[in-house]
Each structure stands twice: as C-alpha cells, then as structure tokens.
Design a protein around this motif. Structure first.
Motif, mmCIF file in Angstrom:
data_model
loop_
_atom_site.group_PDB
_atom_site.id
_atom_site.type_symbol
_atom_site.label_atom_id
_atom_site.label_comp_id
_atom_site.label_asym_id
_atom_site.label_seq_id
_atom_site.Cartn_x
_atom_site.Cartn_y
_atom_site.Cartn_z
ATOM 1 N N UNK A 170 -24.161 16.034 4.265
ATOM 2 C CA UNK A 170 -24.717 14.789 3.177
ATOM 3 C C UNK A 170 -24.259 14.900 1.933
ATOM 4 N N UNK A 171 -24.455 16.159 1.366
ATOM 5 C CA UNK A 171 -24.067 16.645 -0.021
ATOM 6 C C UNK A 171 -22.543 16.731 -0.296
ATOM 7 N N UNK A 172 -21.838 17.060 0.740
ATOM 8 C CA UNK A 172 -20.267 17.334 0.411
ATOM 9 C C UNK A 172 -19.506 16.138 0.861
ATOM 10 N N UNK A 173 -19.962 15.295 2.106
ATOM 11 C CA UNK A 173 -18.970 14.315 2.371
ATOM 12 C C UNK A 173 -19.964 12.831 2.254
ATOM 13 N N UNK A 174 -21.283 12.933 2.480
ATOM 14 C CA UNK A 174 -21.912 11.769 2.346
ATOM 15 C C UNK A 174 -22.214 11.151 1.056
ATOM 16 N N UNK A 175 -22.934 11.624 0.229
ATOM 17 C CA UNK A 175 -23.267 11.288 -1.153
ATOM 18 C C UNK A 175 -21.839 10.970 -1.899
ATOM 19 N N UNK A 176 -20.578 12.088 -2.035
ATOM 20 C CA UNK A 176 -19.538 11.774 -2.653
ATOM 21 C C UNK A 176 -18.880 10.817 -1.987
ATOM 22 N N UNK A 177 -18.759 10.750 -0.868
ATOM 23 C CA UNK A 177 -18.230 9.445 0.058
ATOM 24 C C UNK A 177 -18.625 8.080 -0.422
ATOM 25 N N UNK A 178 -19.824 7.869 -0.574
ATOM 26 C CA UNK A 178 -20.617 6.604 -1.119
ATOM 27 C C UNK A 178 -19.949 6.301 -2.501
ATOM 28 N N UNK A 237 -9.617 8.119 1.986
ATOM 29 C CA UNK A 237 -10.711 7.916 2.873
ATOM 30 C C UNK A 237 -11.991 8.484 2.630
ATOM 31 N N UNK A 238 -12.464 8.174 1.315
ATOM 32 C CA UNK A 238 -13.735 8.543 0.843
ATOM 33 C C UNK A 238 -14.847 7.810 1.905
ATOM 34 N N UNK A 239 -14.397 6.417 2.060
ATOM 35 C CA UNK A 239 -15.275 5.676 2.995
ATOM 36 C C UNK A 239 -15.119 6.040 4.546
ATOM 37 N N UNK A 240 -13.767 5.934 4.947
ATOM 38 C CA UNK A 240 -13.646 5.724 6.595
ATOM 39 C C UNK A 240 -13.849 7.059 7.320
#
Lengths: 420, 420, 420
Positions: free
Chosen positions: A324-332, A163-166
C-alpha cells in the motif's frame, strides 16, 4: 491444526502441469512469430531492463523476511514464468491479427508488465499463501488486468505510460483486497518469523537497487521513441533521486533516536518511480518530476510507519510487504498528478478520462481482488496454518542448520509438529 | 594425508604468471584492433548479456555449497578471465586475416562462449580440485573446444546457434570425464561440507535468475540479425518459461511431502535454455520451443533426483553440481531436437551433419576430458585431501567465525589438522 | 563517550531536506529537457552500465565489513542520489546554453561519473563518519571535482577518457586527505568490527564482479563513437583480464601458505580497469593494455599487503577500503601511462598537458580533501565514537539477532552503552 493438508504433492504438480499444457495448446493455436514490423529486436535492451526488474528486482526485494527467502525469490520466478505466458495470451486476444497473436518484443514487454501486477499483489499476501493459491491468483489477476488495461488504453484512451494506475495502484489494491479476504486474526500480535535478519535485509537491497536503477526503463519502455522517451527517462531518473533524499530524511525523523529503518530504505526510495509513472512522458519539467518524487518519498515512509499498523488493526488488512505504501498510495498520487498535468495541457488528453482510468483501475482491483480472495479462501488449497506462516520449510526442503544456531533449529521443530 | 603439499605458494603464482606472460606475448604477435567492419560496438549489449551470464550467472550458481562460495565465485572469475584470453587466441588462429587476429566484439562473444564450457566442467569437479589443476583444465579444454567448434561449424556446417551441442553437451561430458578420472571413493558416503546452508542457497539463486533472464541473449547473440535473431529470442524465452512450470511440478512430485527442492529450482529451471539452443533460430513455432522446454524441465529434475546418485555409485562419476542434468542431458536433447527439426525442414541443413556434430561434440568431450583428467590426476598439482574437499579454507584466507557459530569453528579445526 | 550526540533525528533530516529543496529550486531555474540533438536515448545502454557500477558495484563492494552492510549499500544509494543531481548542476553551470542546462543522457553519464569520485572517497572513510558528514563531503567534493574536470578537459585539453586521473586518482587522494584529517589514534590497534565474515565477503563479490564486467562501458562511455569507442572497450576488457591473473598470482605469493586473500580478489582484480583509463582510447595495442593491467594487478595487491599498514602507522591515514591501492596508485599509473602514450604519438595531444592534468587532479584532491576534512572534523556533525565505528547500529535500526549468535548480540549491548 489445518483441517486440510498443506502437502502439495498432488495438488501443486497437477495444477502447474495442467496450466502449462493448456498454455502450450493455446500457443499452438494462436501464437506465431512476429513478422519483425513491430520493432524487431531493437527494443531488446528495454525488454531486458524490465525483465531484470521483474525477476531480480521484485524477487529479491521480498527476501527481507528471515525465513522466507526461498519462497520470495523462488515463487516470484514461478509466478512470473507463468504470468508472462498467460499475459501474452490474454493481452493478445484483444489484438488478434488474422486470428493470430504475433509475438513481438513489444508484446513481450507488455506481458512482463502484466506480470508486475501479480508480483505486487504477491507482496501483500507474502508468507500466508500456498503455491497453489498463488497460481490461482496469477491466473485470475492477469485476466482481470487484461480487461482493465484494454478499457483504460483503448476505450478511455487515457495516458499511463509508466503505469502508475494500471499496474501499481491496480496491483496494490488487488493484493490488499485479497489480503482482506484472507485475514488471519491470530497474526494480529505479530509472528516470530515476520521480521528480518541482518543478511536477509542485504539480499533485499539487491532487489531495491536493481529496481531503482532500471525504473527509468520501465517508465519509458513503451513511450514514443524520441523526445517522449527521453523525457520519460529524465523525469523518472530525477523523481527517483529526489525521492531518496526525502525518504531517508523522513525515516530518520520518525524513527527512534533518528536512526534509519531498512524497511523504509528498501521501499520508500522507489515510490518516486511509481508516482511519476503516469506523467513520465509529459512535459512537467525535471523539477516537476522531482517534486512528485519528493512528495512520494514522504508519503510512502509515513505510510510504512503509521498507516500499515492501522490497516492491520482497524481494517483487517495484513499487508506483509507494505505494498500500500510503495505501490498503492504512490500509484494514486501518480494518477492524480496525471489528471492535473493533462488538465494543465502538459499532454494531449482529457482529464476526465484520466480520472475515469484511475477509478476503473481501483474498481477492477478491489472487486476483482475480493472475488479472487474468496476463491483463494476455499479450504483445500493447502494454505499454511497460522504458526507456519512466513516459513519456507512448509513448502520447501530447507537445509539443516549448523549446530550453533539453536533458535532456528528450534523454529524448525515447532514447525514440524504443526505439520504432523 | 596428502603425499604432496596443498600449499599453492609457488606452484600457483608460477603457473598463473607464466600463462599470462605467454598470452601477452601471443597477443603482441597476433592480435590487432578490429577495423570496425564486423559489427563495431553495435553487438555490445549482446556481449554484456553473455558476460553477465559467465561471471555472475555461473559464478553465483555454484555458491550453493555452505563453505565453498569464495572458490565458486572467485575461481570462476580467475578461470573465465584466463579462458576469454586463451579462447580468443585459439579461435582466432583458425581465422587469421593477413596473419593477424582482428579482435571484434563478435570474436569477444565467441571467446566468452568458449569460456562457458570450462565453467560447466568446473561444476562437475567443484570442491575437489586445486586452482592449479583448474588452470590446466582451462588451458586444455579451451584448446580442444576450439578444434571441435571449428569442425562442427566450418567442416560439418551444422546448425548450433545456442550451442546445445558444442558448449553444453561438450562442457558437461568433458567435466564428467574429468570427474571420472578424479574419482574419490572416500567421498562415497557424503561429506559434511557437500551441502548448502540457507543463505548460500539464496546466493546461488542470484546466479540462477541472471542466467535465466539473459539466456535469450546467449542463444541469439550470434544469430543472423533480423527475423532469425528475433526467433531465437522468442523461442528461448518461452522454452524457459515452460521449463519453470514443469521443473517446479516435478520437484514437488518427487520430493518428500510435495516440497520443492532448491537444487531443482536452481538448475532444472534453466534446462529449457540449454535444450532449445540448437533449434533456437529454427522455425519450430513458439509452442514447439515450449514443448522442448517442458520436456527438458522434467528430464533435468528427474536426473537430479534419480540419476546423479546412480552415476556416483555405479559409474564412479561424482558430479558436484549435477552438470549432467543441467547441461548434459538437455544438451543431447537439444542436439536431437536439432536433428529432427532440420530433417523436417525447419532450417536449411543436413540431419546427418547435425548428428555428426552431436557425435563429434560428445566424442571430443569424452576423450579430451579423460586425457585432461589423467593429466590433472598427477599427484603434484596440490589437489585437496578428501577431508578438505568442498572447503574454501584450504586455498583461501577465511575470516574467523563469530563465537556463537561453534560447529563451523569446529570444522575449521579439523581442517587445520589435516593440513598440518 | 562523545561530547556531542550521535543522534541524527534533527541534524540529518534538516540537512537532507534542505539540500534537496535547494536542488529542486535550482533545477526549476536552470534545467530543461534536452532537445534530443545530443545523442537522444541511443546512449541509454551505456548510461545504465555506468549506473550499475555506481549503485550495485560500489555499493556492494563495500559490504565486506561484518556489521556495516546497511551503511555501505544504503549510504552509497543516498550519496549517489544526491551527487548525481548536484553533479548535473555543477557540471552544467560551465556549459550553459541560453542560460539553461539541457539535460541529455550524455550529461547524465557525466553526472554519474562525478558521483564515482564521492563513492571512492567514501571508501577511505567508511565506518568512521556520520551520514551528515558524508552529505557535506558529497556537496564539497562534487563542487571541487567540477572545477578540476573543467580545467583538465577544457583548459588543458588533456586526454582522460576513462578518468584514471580526474576520477580515480582524484577520488582516492581526496578521500585519503579527508581520512588524514579525521585520524583516530584509538583505532590503531584494530577494531573488532573492522573485518569481514564469510557471507559479507560474498556480498562484496557481487560488487566486484559487476564493476569488473561493466568497466569497459565506463571507460568507453564518452569515447568518440566508432573506432575509438571499440578500442576503449577492447583495451579495458583485456587489461582487466590480465590484471586478474597477476592479482591472483601475487595474492597467493604474499599470503600465508600461498592462500588467496579475499581483500585482494575483491579489489586488485579491478586495478586494470583504473590504470588503463587514460589510455583506453589510445592506439596502444591490446597487448599494451594487457601490460598495463598486469602491472596494475601486481602494484595493487602489493599495496594492500604492505602499504596500507604503513600509511596507517606512519602517515596517520586510515584507509578502510584501501582506495589508495585500487584507485590511487593505479590512477597515477594510468596518468603516467597516458603521458608516455601521448609522448609516443598514440593519441593527439601534449605530454606536458597530460602531466599538468595529473598534477592538477592530485593537487585539487589533496588540498580540497584536506579542507573538506577540516570542515567534517567540526565536532557537532554526529560522528561515531571510536568504539562504535564500523557498526551499522549507531545510525540504523538493526534487526535483533537469533539467540544462538551470542557474540553479535553482545556487540550490540556494548554499543548501546556507549550511546547512552
């Protein structure tokens, strides 16, 4: 001074009781026990691992603020308790079986997953929102998450086992869009309570370490049992281990006199778990997973150091926990890694559909978050005035301080004046 | 000034070593390894979940007091370590197999369960008893629990899978009866150490959240594997979720300016787990479980706010942790729900036997607790004088405080004087 | 004043990144996914229990120092994350399968085990070493551990299921040998930061209780499934329970006015788990395990009270956490118990080989630790000057204190001067 009162006495109980009563009625109409054909209790340990991440992991990770621990762990419990009920309904409505939702452990894990998105978004607005605003965000975000998840999993048939994306990218950008709508210019110069004290940083490490340990369960919980699930565990395990080394190294590299920064250690060490999510059950090799984790640790730490201040000053996005740093960019990063891995044949699927899933998740997050933020901005939900942000005592009975701790007592005084 | 010394140097080591040596001898005579026919290690994860509730959950839940954290988590460990050995013996003696107790994981879970009753009672007398008194209470309470449990389970054959009656109601009313016997009029006006500080409330939340997460394991650990166990998990899960919403709502409703009160959040959010215990493996529907949890959250929060002061002032029962509100009333509620559910045919059984089980549990608790309290009241067990209640430093080496924290250092001084 | 700088800005990032990049390259060459024939994910819960002990248990156990919590839990995470990767490689190279290391859950548990030795040694030198020194120690200790483990398990074929010898005694004496090499005469009179404060002792209890609860998993994780594994759980469980009673009793017996000492409670209550390790899967009877635990609790507590000061003053070994008392002596006790039990036929094996295994573990530990200590003593690894020992702020960004806490702020000042 707030134009509207921050007193929760009627608003909050009425909203919470109404939501729960509606939920119970919907459960009475739709939800029945599972017949045990969907895994029975054998998935139980997985479910508890995810549960621990939701309630201990996210809850304590956010206790780093010096005067906001009650809200962090307390509102985390409140939002998660509502979200897992609401998530079960929203997700279940897509998969009715003879008009009913049959509640299996598998469905309970998926409801826990939807809960995670809310808690990620909570991190972006931590300290600047009332319990009423947060319940409204939970209600709307879970619903929008349910639509995007259905689209990604059932229509696009994209891979996103961890679930990196969703979850991660969705939760982060949803929260950032809400934070943009709730921008408070007066907090631009910092706030005396927007920081940690020594022991609050240690409480936060409880959250970090539990998240770190159980992340392999998160990424493997809904993988195919057998080789795929073992692969998901292995990839996540080594991605996280590599991420720790790079996060520590970069933290020391960018900080004053080579010192380590707790903000980086608490958060960036987890970026490897986020970034390897989409690829977790793909045949990328343990070293492939480690490369993803290694890069995620670097990107995340640099984001905390350099990007968060820019987001606040240039884009008017005040991201309290740095989601943004923990979930946003790593998620993308995870979504992109998934596109590449599928294109290279590491897993059956279509790279185009993977890309569409990433785009869909970001789109629903940004639009849904902006709409939700506008609703949350309505002036009568009891949001705290600027001077009372990041302070538990506006919504909680806080014990009186010992006489020696004058500065804290003083902080209480100024707060009381603002409330009056 | 105490007539007898609070010095534990001889009393406590002699009692602890004697109890342990007797226990080892009884183990040598009676206890052998299980032959593996009773579940083997497959129940292991359940056992650890219960274990976590006993040692982390109960232990940290009681650390909310500002100066009593060492005793809360430390004496919790001591009492539980003794109780699980003693409980295995007491329970095993009812079920000898060729003259031996075959120690299976199942029996270890049941011993952990008996431990829970002691820790609940400990909550009622927290801060007002010496380690010697507490070991005596453990010895007696486990024994009386064993009799009542045998009666309820084997003679009355009543349902109580999650133990609303035989653990929660029993433990609470046993503790309240002890507290009645140990009534201290001088504490009627409050005590400076009978309150929390900011970080002690956060430590307590560790206990709350672990209890909350693992409660479904507690209520399902000894359920029939398969559909019954899944039902017990599901019912407990949703009862607890509904309970959180109602506890938060009522807390805000009854507190000054609509603020949330940590005492309610730490405790009343768990009442749903207690109250659904007896019915956990009954076919009451997920929404039925939610109604039970919803009501329990309301009853428990109102109890903390309005009933606890009345108990202290009118009935001379000083209930430090408010176990009446978390375990007592919700336990009775659970027992009554079980009577109704069995009467409605939700589970095989007899409503009369259910009612007899509830009456038996309350009766053994009140009479056993009163007798135990009388024994604990004997003046030579080293109980703390009134002014040293709720203070670790009477039985623990406590580190010296930093110079800045004058009020605490001052507290130490006054304590030392009282000891002299 | 240090002759060499304690600034980590280049040393630490270069070392950490280099180690991780080399590790990733070695993984790319040697490590592949397991084919699932070695247990698949069924060992998963065991692995997580061990994981919790490594990251939460050891990490928080060491947070007892008043100003060293960031390093305790933070460096614990760093060292463990590197050690589990390095351990997998070192252990795997002995068992190559077609030139590859097939990474199963079983191998991941074994890598976690090797990690434990490093964390035990870390306890001996806590507060007196730089992150660079500790990474070097990790690299060397894991390697030497791998040699000794191979010798004990494959060549001598000795029993050590719970690793009293190869982990606990090895880790303790390795660390003590390092501490001997790094002896600091100036710390002989004590150091103002070498002590606890109230809440740091509570954080440490989180570590204690998690270690205590999950120890049965540690000792049984690699036991033969079935009766042996159940026996290992049972023996460890009751050894630990008996150990608690004796540790509390002796603590009260030897302390001023019969008070309990947190150092003993945090540590000696665990000695029963260490001491029963070698015998855990042997048919010693539950009461046999309890006798071992009972003795271990006494020995360990007396060690903390009387032996630690003698080691420091007479042997120039400054053992910050007292690992000699928790892991060293109980580990030897466990090794001896194993020799006796095998001699008595409680398990297949040779008493001579058991004795050789104990001697080998001690020998490799002392020689390996001394050599490692000499390397760590080289003056350019950034070790802290004496006056900055036991103080996070030399390697961490530490939040500013509240105004009221003057003594701590003052401590920061003196530290800054020393750094200049």
């Amino acid at each position: 001074m707030p134009a509207y009162s921050t007193n929760m006495r009627l608003k909050f109980p009425i909203l919470a009781l109404t939501l729960e009563i509606i939920t119970i009625i919907l459960f009475a109409v739709f939800v029945v026990y599972d017949d045990g054909k969907h895994g029975g209790v054998s998935l139980f340990p997985d479910q508890f691992d995810v549960h621990v991440m939701i309630f201990i992991g996210f809850g304590f990770l956010m206790t780093f603020l010096k005067r906001y621990g009650f809200s962090s762990v307390g509102l985390n419990l409140l939002l998660a308790a509502f979200a897992l009920q609401w998530g079960l309904l929203v997700q279940g409505l897509w998969h009715l079986d003879e008009g009913k939702i049959k509640v299996s452990i598998f469905k309970m894990i998926n409801a826990d997953f939807s809960t995670a998105t809310v808690l990620i978004s909570f991190g972006a607005v931590l300290g600047k929102t009332s319990p009423v605003q947060l319940l409204i965000m939970t209600l709307l975000e879970i619903t929008i998450f349910g639509i995007n998840e259905h689209l990604v999993a059932e229509v696009l048939k994209a891979n996103d086992v961890g679930a990196s994306m969703i979850i991660h990218a969705f939760g982060a950008y949803f929260g950032l869009a809400v934070a943009r709508m709730l921008y408070r210019p007066a907090l631009g110069n910092g706030h005396e309570n927007d920081g940690s004290v020594y022991h609050s940083d240690l409480f936060a490490m409880i959250g970090t370490v539990f998240l770190w340990m159980f992340w392999p369960s998160f990424n493997s919980a809904i993988a195919e049992p057998g080789a795929d699930q073992l692969m998901a565990v292995t990839n996540t395990y080594f991605s996280l281990a590599a991420c720790v080394l790079s996060a520590y190294a970069v933290s020391s590299l960018v900080e004053h006199k080579g010192k380590l920064d707790m903000v980086h250690i608490q958060n960036a060490t987890l970026a490897g778990g986020v970034a390897v999510g989409t690829c977790a059950d793909m045949n990328i090799g343990p070293f492939g997973a480690m490369i993803i984790g290694f890069v995620a640790g670097i990107v995340s730490t640099l984001g905390f150091k350099f990007l968060t201040p820019i987001l606040a000053s240039n884009l008017c996005i005040q991201d309290t926990c740095g989601v943004h740093n923990l979930h946003g960019m790593p998620g993308i990063l995870g979504g992109i890694a998934g596109i590449v891995a599928v294109a290279l044949g590491k897993k059956d699927g279509s790279a185009v559909m993977q890309a569409a899933a990433l785009a869909s998740s970001l789109g629903f997050a940004l639009v849904g978050g902006a709409m939700t933020g506008l609703i949350m901005k309505l002036p009568f939900w009891g949001q705290p005035p600027d001077q009372n942000c990041f302070d538990d005592s506006i919504y909680w009975e806080v014990p009186e301080e010992e006489e020696g701790e004058e500065s804290l007592a003083h902080g209480d005084h100024s707060m009381n004046k603002a409330e009056a």
